[in-house]
Design an enzyme around this catalytic site. Structure first.
Site, short mmCIF file in Angstrom:
data_model
loop_
_atom_site.label_atom_id
_atom_site.label_comp_id
_atom_site.label_asym_id
_atom_site.label_seq_id
_atom_site.Cartn_x
_atom_site.Cartn_y
_atom_site.Cartn_z
N GLY A 100 -1.37 -99.87 -47.15
CA GLY A 100 -1.78 -100.48 -45.90
C GLY A 100 -1.88 -99.55 -44.71
O GLY A 100 -1.70 -99.99 -43.57
N LEU B 165 -14.40 -109.38 -55.72
CA LEU B 165 -14.62 -110.78 -55.34
C LEU B 165 -15.93 -111.28 -55.97
O LEU B 165 -16.90 -110.53 -56.08
CB LEU B 165 -14.68 -110.89 -53.82
CG LEU B 165 -13.36 -110.54 -53.11
CD1 LEU B 165 -13.58 -110.30 -51.63
CD2 LEU B 165 -12.31 -111.64 -53.34
N ASN C 132 -15.84 -103.73 -45.74
CA ASN C 132 -14.97 -102.94 -46.62
C ASN C 132 -15.02 -101.48 -46.20
O ASN C 132 -16.05 -101.01 -45.70
CB ASN C 132 -15.47 -103.07 -48.07
CG ASN C 132 -14.64 -102.25 -49.05
OD1 ASN C 132 -13.41 -102.32 -49.07
ND2 ASN C 132 -15.31 -101.45 -49.88
N HIS D 64 -14.83 -97.71 -47.76
CA HIS D 64 -14.89 -96.95 -49.01
C HIS D 64 -14.71 -95.47 -48.68
O HIS D 64 -15.39 -94.95 -47.77
CB HIS D 64 -16.23 -97.18 -49.71
CG HIS D 64 -16.31 -96.46 -51.02
ND1 HIS D 64 -15.61 -96.86 -52.13
CD2 HIS D 64 -16.97 -95.33 -51.37
CE1 HIS D 64 -15.83 -96.01 -53.11
NE2 HIS D 64 -16.65 -95.08 -52.68
N ASP E 293 -19.63 -102.11 -53.54
CA ASP E 293 -20.03 -101.06 -52.60
C ASP E 293 -21.53 -101.07 -52.31
O ASP E 293 -22.11 -100.06 -51.89
CB ASP E 293 -19.61 -99.66 -53.11
CG ASP E 293 -18.10 -99.53 -53.20
OD1 ASP E 293 -17.39 -100.10 -52.36
OD2 ASP E 293 -17.63 -98.84 -54.13
C1 GRF Z 1 -8.22 -96.19 -48.77
O1 GRF Z 1 -8.57 -94.90 -49.17
C2 GRF Z 1 -9.44 -97.07 -48.76
O2 GRF Z 1 -10.61 -96.40 -48.35
C3 GRF Z 1 -9.56 -97.44 -50.20
O3 GRF Z 1 -8.22 -97.63 -50.62
C4 GRF Z 1 -7.34 -96.86 -49.81
C5 GRF Z 1 -6.33 -97.80 -49.21
O4 GRF Z 1 -5.30 -97.17 -48.51
N1 GRF Z 1 -10.47 -98.54 -50.38
P1 GRF Z 1 -4.32 -98.00 -47.59
O5 GRF Z 1 -3.72 -99.12 -48.40
O6 GRF Z 1 -5.10 -98.51 -46.40
O7 GRF Z 1 -3.27 -97.00 -47.18
#
Ligand code: GRF
Length: 201
Positions: free
Chosen positions: A14, A96, A110, A112, A153
């Site tokens: 998170g 989802l 989202n 990525h 994505d």
């Molecule tokens: C991040 O690199 C995000 O881009 C990817 O998963 C990771 C999540 O990290 N989808 P966090 O839980 O926000 O620390």
């Protein structure tokens, strides 16, 4: 100011959720109300971050609920209970269904950790994305915020930020740099932009 009730969906540490919480606290998200955090993992540290910030947080296990449909019904139940209008996937590791993404069309974003269309789609998550970028030998990677549709994505791109790759990078080093230089800035900024547009519509 009209604020958009927003949910952040998480599965892990998170840090992106934390970046959003911090930006909100410092007044940088005038159109966003952080109303809810939902996790697909009961032990996600992101749940602690939500609690520390005073945001209602709940976890649902697809395994325990028995099916994708039951999992999504549980999510929708909470989203409706809290009047959520905008969803942020921030390290949310569950795909989802098209039914779900259609229900919230142009209302799910989202993050990525690569420059889409590179290193994205099914199977590209977490460290795997950075491993693939290093294996291909690209010199620039980055992060992308996009709308979520039924194609992993595949939705419209909202914002991107480039990050350099250096010789001697490991997937872990690169992941950290992409988070610090791109994700933690890009996601709150894109969220505010989308929320402001919704508030004005
Ligand atoms: C991040 O690199 C995000 O881009 C990817 O998963 C990771 C999540 O990290 N989808 P966090 O839980 O926000 O620390």
């Amino acid at each position: 100011m009209n604020k958009i009730n927003t949910a952040v969906l998480v599965s892990g540490g998170g840090t992106n959720l934390q970046a959003i919480i911090d930006r909100e606290k410092s007044g940088g998200l005038p159109h966003v109300k952080l109303a809810l955090v939902l996790s697909s993992q009961e032990n996600a540290y992101a749940l602690e971050r939500a609690k520390n910030a005073g945001i209602p947080a709940f976890a649902f296990s697809k395994k325990k609920l028995g099916s994708q449909a039951a999992f999504e019904a549980a999510l929708i139940g909470k989203l409706e209970e809290y009047g959520v209008e905008l969803l942020v996937l921030a390290g949310f590791l569950s795909i989802l269904s098209a039914d779900f993404t259609k229900r919230y069309e142009r209302r799910i974003i989202n993050i990525h950790p690569a420059l889409i269309p590179s290193f994205c789609g099914e199977g590209y998550y977490g460290l795997k994305v950075h491993e693939a970028a290093l294996a291909r030998g690209v010199k620039i990677t980055g992060a992308t915020v996009h709308f979520v549709n039924e194609i992993p994505d595949g939705g419209e791109i909202i914002a991107q930020k480039a990050v350099r790759i250096y010789s001697g990078d490991t997937p872990e080093k690169l992941q950290k740099r992409v988070m610090k230089q791109a994700e933690w800035k890009l996601l709150p900024a894109a969220l505010e932009k989308v929320a402001a547009e919704l508030a004005d519509s």
